[in-house]
Structures are given as structure tokens and as C-alpha cells.
Scaffold this active site. Structure first.
Site, PDB file in Angstrom:
ATOM      1  N   HIS A   1       0.844  -1.763  -0.403  1.00 31.48           N
ATOM      2  CA  HIS A   1      -0.095   0.481  -0.229  1.00 31.48           C
ATOM      3  C   HIS A   1       0.771   0.909  -0.226  1.00 31.48           C
ATOM      4  CE1 HIS A   1       0.987  -0.017   4.424  1.00 31.48           C
ATOM      5  NE2 HIS A   1       0.852   1.065   4.183  1.00 31.48           N
TER       6      HIS A   1
HETATM    7  C1  UD1 Z   1      -1.846   5.435   6.337  1.00 30.76           C
HETATM    8  C2  UD1 Z   1      -0.982   5.808   6.940  1.00 30.76           C
HETATM    9  C3  UD1 Z   1       0.884   4.834   7.264  1.00 30.76           C
HETATM   10  C4  UD1 Z   1       0.624   3.365   7.503  1.00 30.76           C
HETATM   11  C5  UD1 Z   1      -0.969   2.599   7.027  1.00 30.76           C
HETATM   12  C6  UD1 Z   1      -1.874   1.756   7.428  1.00 30.76           C
HETATM   13  C7  UD1 Z   1      -0.014   8.322   6.287  1.00 30.76           C
HETATM   14  C8  UD1 Z   1       1.669   9.030   5.631  1.00 30.76           C
HETATM   15  N1  UD1 Z   1       0.071   7.003   6.047  1.00 30.76           N
HETATM   16  O1  UD1 Z   1      -1.602   5.528   4.683  1.00 30.76           O
HETATM   17  O2  UD1 Z   1       1.426   5.217   7.558  1.00 30.76           O
HETATM   18  O3  UD1 Z   1       0.857   2.756   6.987  1.00 30.76           O
HETATM   19  O4  UD1 Z   1      -2.120   3.836   6.984  1.00 30.76           O
HETATM   20  O5  UD1 Z   1      -2.650   0.765   7.201  1.00 30.76           O
HETATM   21  O6  UD1 Z   1      -0.575   8.253   7.675  1.00 30.76           O
HETATM   22  N2  UD1 Z   1      -9.364   5.148   2.688  1.00 30.76           N
HETATM   23  C9  UD1 Z   1     -10.491   4.565   2.222  1.00 30.76           C
HETATM   24  N3  UD1 Z   1     -10.842   4.122   3.591  1.00 30.76           N
HETATM   25  C10 UD1 Z   1     -10.131   4.220   4.993  1.00 30.76           C
HETATM   26  C11 UD1 Z   1      -8.882   5.310   4.878  1.00 30.76           C
HETATM   27  C12 UD1 Z   1      -8.597   5.060   4.056  1.00 30.76           C
HETATM   28  O7  UD1 Z   1     -10.990   4.351   1.476  1.00 30.76           O
HETATM   29  O8  UD1 Z   1     -10.862   3.950   5.998  1.00 30.76           O
HETATM   30  C13 UD1 Z   1      -8.817   5.516   1.355  1.00 30.76           C
HETATM   31  C14 UD1 Z   1      -8.757   6.727   1.177  1.00 30.76           C
HETATM   32  O9  UD1 Z   1      -8.918   7.031   0.108  1.00 30.76           O
HETATM   33  C15 UD1 Z   1      -7.629   7.427   1.741  1.00 30.76           C
HETATM   34  C16 UD1 Z   1      -6.536   6.512   0.747  1.00 30.76           C
HETATM   35  O10 UD1 Z   1      -7.428   5.381   1.588  1.00 30.76           O
HETATM   36  O11 UD1 Z   1      -7.745   8.960   0.076  1.00 30.76           O
HETATM   37  C17 UD1 Z   1      -4.957   6.796   2.025  1.00 30.76           C
HETATM   38  O12 UD1 Z   1      -5.611   6.532   3.174  1.00 30.76           O
HETATM   39  P1  UD1 Z   1      -4.033   7.372   4.273  1.00 30.76           P
HETATM   40  O13 UD1 Z   1      -5.912   7.108   5.143  1.00 30.76           O
HETATM   41  O14 UD1 Z   1      -4.517   8.812   3.998  1.00 30.76           O
HETATM   42  O15 UD1 Z   1      -3.204   6.277   4.094  1.00 30.76           O
HETATM   43  P2  UD1 Z   1      -2.906   5.133   4.098  1.00 30.76           P
HETATM   44  O16 UD1 Z   1      -2.131   4.626   2.476  1.00 30.76           O
HETATM   45  O17 UD1 Z   1      -3.989   4.798   4.293  1.00 30.76           O
END
Ligand code: UD1
Length: 359
Positions: free
Chosen positions: A206
Site C-alpha cells: 500500500h
Molecule cells: C496510512 C499511513 C501509513 C500506514 C497506513 C496503515 C500516513 C501518511 N500513512 O496510510 O503510514 O502504514 O495508514 O494502514 O498517515 N481510505 C479508504 N478508507 C479508509 C481509509 C483510507 O477508502 O478507511 C482510502 C482513501 O481513498 C484515502 C486513502 O485510502 O485517501 C489513503 O488513506 P490515508 O489514511 O491517507 O493513508 P494510508 O495509505 O492508509
């Protein structure tokens, strides 16, 4: 009783809080803020239910967005709660946007910050996580490092005061919850029945560096598709969208794409997998603790100890390098060292806080 506000928001932080909150609450009043960074049922609620994490006192519902938007919204909302709750300390975990937002909000209100999992470094400032962890360490007042290497990293940056190596809180969770993992309590449709397999490769991918361009993601998927056993891939929602745009998932016959899974299922899948291919930090360490060979699709790892005795191997997101390393990975487990502690990090943290800081 002294008050600690704990701020969590992303999946790995829920796992850490499940063991730490239990101990903390024996000696402190804890208030939990969930930023809402992860909000899907499978990315959030399921962990609170399964791991008996106390229900958050506040859910900020910040959700997704660019780094600046997400961090900025959290900063504003966390500040409001801190002004209302007036805690003695704010506790944060790891390196996510929720971590830096909470540390910054507290620090500007002159509330001391406790950072759990301090001192980890990839030395790659292009990673959002590296930016978050370096900045958080420098504005924290008490730093709980998981390893000697992490303590040394802090020392090289001039941070020597109030630094404690207590072991790793994720090791506490692996050891504690592994005992509860049984075939019949895993949340996923049992793979061995549905697909008639009892060994598999497990993968999670991811990180931005592997997913922000289609070329790397395609190379990784093509490699996994050519392996000699089924590959189970619990897919992060963001990556699911990308894969759907790239190809129909049926294109990859050897990859079994599933929704993100709960923690006990993940431990079950890890323990029983032939090898793990990942870019997650936590999973590399879980493999080390559970004696499963891990191939990490990154140029560097913060968990450098896992590279000893070939428990973990770094690979590029390129077909030839990755395929060769997966096939050849073999642990040399002579002289395995227990780097991550004995499963008592949460207790040690609580003891240090209550004896040294809250007399
Ligand atoms: C985040 C952390 C990463 C960690 C990961 C664990 C940061 C910078 N990164 O990355 O270090 O390893 O979490 O899983 O904080 N989304 C959904 N549903 C959710 C959550 C996210 O659809 O419940 C999608 C959304 O499109 C969102 C994208 O995932 O924009 C990214 O989510 P985000 O929380 O920004 O970062 P992660 O890639 O999850």
C-alpha cells in the site's frame, strides 16, 4: 488521577492501543481521540470490537484528503479537544498523519507529548511517514523506543533526555493475541475450504512508493501471479480502486483479492503462510516474531534487525529481482535474537510514566 489524551487514527495504531490502553488505564485516566483517518468498517470498527479497545471519547471524522488537508483538519479539531480536556500528557503512536497532527497540536499548547515507537528511521525523507516520525520525535517530551537501534538514531539527532527502550508494543499484541487465533475464529471465509489450499503466500502492498505509479504496481502483481502457490492479498481500499482501474481482477488468477481483514485473521494468515511479501512496517516485524520469511518491497526498512539471519529481505518492485528473492528466501534461524522484547512493553511504559513522571 492524571489524565492522558491518546490520539489514534490508522489501523496499526488501533493494534498498539489495544495493549497499551489496557495497562495505562490501571494507573491513569485515559481519553481517546480517533481522528477518523481510517473510517471504513474493515479498517477501523472491526479492530475496536475484536481487540476490545475502549470506545473513543471523540471521533473527529476527518477522513481522507491530501496530506496537508488531512493533517490540517486534524490539527484544528484536536486542538479544540485538548483545550477542553486539559490533559497532563498527549500520547501518540508511530508515524502517521494522525501522529504528527496530535503532537503538533499538543506541543503548541505546551502539553508534553509521549511518543511510542520513537526513533525509527528509514533515512528517506521522501516518505510521508519519515517526515512524520522525525518531526514528532523532535517535539516529544518522553520517547519510548522499541529497540537499541532506535535509541541510537535519536541520540545521533541530539535527543538523549527521557528516552527509554521498553521493547515493542506491537510485539506485546502479537504475543497476546496469537494465543487467541484458531482456525474457527478467523473472520475470513476459510481459505483452505474455499480454495483447497493449506499454505499460501500472503501479501499487503500500500505504500506510495509502490502504488503511486502503475508500473511498479503492475510488476509486483505480475510477479505474485507467477508464484507456485496461491497469493492472498487483503487489499487497502485505495489500492483496490487502483487495481480495478488497471485490470479486471480476474486477470490475476493466482491472486486471491480480499477485503482488509481483522487482526486475528491477519495473524492466522501470517502464521500459516509460506512467505510474506509486503511493504508494511508492522507486518515485517510480525513475520520476524512468528518465524515467517518476509520479502519487503522497499529500498530500506526501519526495522533493520529483521534483516539479520535473512528473516527479511529487501526487494525492488521489479519482476526479476522480486521473483528471485521470493523463491529463494529461506530463514537461517541459528542464533535468532529477540530484539523486540518479551511482550511487556506496555507495562513498562505505564510503570515508567507513573514512577518517573507522575509522582
Ligand atoms: C496510512 C499511513 C501509513 C500506514 C497506513 C496503515 C500516513 C501518511 N500513512 O496510510 O503510514 O502504514 O495508514 O494502514 O498517515 N481510505 C479508504 N478508507 C479508509 C481509509 C483510507 O477508502 O478507511 C482510502 C482513501 O481513498 C484515502 C486513502 O485510502 O485517501 C489513503 O488513506 P490515508 O489514511 O491517507 O493513508 P494510508 O495509505 O492508509
Amino acid at each position: 488521577m492524571k489524565k492522558i489524551v491518546t490520539v489514534i487514527g490508522a489501523r496499526p495504531q488501533f493494534v498498539k492501543a489495544s495493549v497499551v490502553s489496557k495497562e495505562l488505564r490501571k494507573k491513569f485516566k485515559e481519553v481517546i481521540i480517533h481522528t477518523g483517518q481510517h473510517y471504513d468498517k474493515n479498517m477501523s470498527d472491526i479492530f475496536f470490537e475484536e481487540l476490545s479497545i475502549p470506545k473513543p471519547d471523540y471521533n473527529l471524522g476527518v477522513g481522507s484528503g491530501s496530506h496537508a488537508y488531512q493533517t490540517g483538519m486534524m490539527l484544528i479539531e484536536i486542538e479544540k479537544v485538548l483545550i477542553k480536556e486539559k490533559p497532563d500528557y498527549v500520547l501518540v503512536y508511530g508515524d502517521t498523519n494522525s501522529t504528527i497532527a496530535a503532537a503538533l497540536a499538543a506541543s503548541k499548547l505546551l502539553i508534553p507529548v509521549i511518543h511510542i515507537e520513537a526513533g525509527l528511521r528509514s533515512f528517506n525523507m521522501n516518505m510521508p511517514e519519515e517526515q512524520n516520525r522525525v518531526l514528532t520525535d523532535h517535539i516529544s517530551s518522553i520517547l519510548f523506543a522499541p529497540t537499541d537501534d532506535a535509541v541510537n538514531n535519536l541520540s545521533k539527532e541530539g535527543i538523549n533526555k527521557n528516552v527509554f527502550n521498553v521493547g515493542d508494543v506491537m510485539c506485546d499484541s502479537v504475543l497476546f493475541f496469537s494465543k487467541q487465533v484458531k482456525k474457527n475464529n478467523i473472520g475470513l471465509i476459510p481459505i483452505y475450504e474455499e480454495k483447497k489450499y493449506n499454505k499460501w503466500y500472503l501479501t499487503t502492498i500500500h505504500r506510495a512508493e509502490n502504488t503511486s505509479n502503475n508500473k511498479n504496481l503492475c510488476q509486483i502483481l505480475k510477479t505474485l501471479n507467477d508464484l507456485d502457490e496461491l497469493v492472498i492479498f487483503p487489499v487497502h481500499p485505495r489500492i483496490k480502486k487502483m487495481i480495478d482501474e488497471l485490470e479486471n481482477e480476474n486477470h490475476y488468477q493466482n491472486i486471491y483479492f480480499v477485503e482488509p481483514v481483522d487482526y486475528l485473521t491477519m495473524l492466522y494468515l501470517t502464521k500459516n503462510s509460506k512467505k510474506v511479501i509486503t511493504d508494511s512496517g508492522g507486518l515485517q516485524k510480525e513475520c520476524y516474531i512468528l518465524n515467517v520469511p518476509c520479502i519487503t518491497v522497499r529500498d530500506q526498512t526501519e526495522w533493520v534487525e529483521t534483516l539479520n539471519n535473512v528473516y527479511n529481505i529487501l526487494a525492488k518492485p521489479e519482476y526479476n529481482d522480486l521473483y528471485k528473492k521470493i523463491i529463494n528466501a529461506k530463514i537461517n534461524d541459528k542464533n535468532k535474537i529477540n530484539y523486540y522484547g518479551d511482550g511487556n512493553a506496555s507495562k513498562k511504559i505505564t510503570d515508567i510514566l507513573s514512577k518517573e513522571y507522575f509522582q
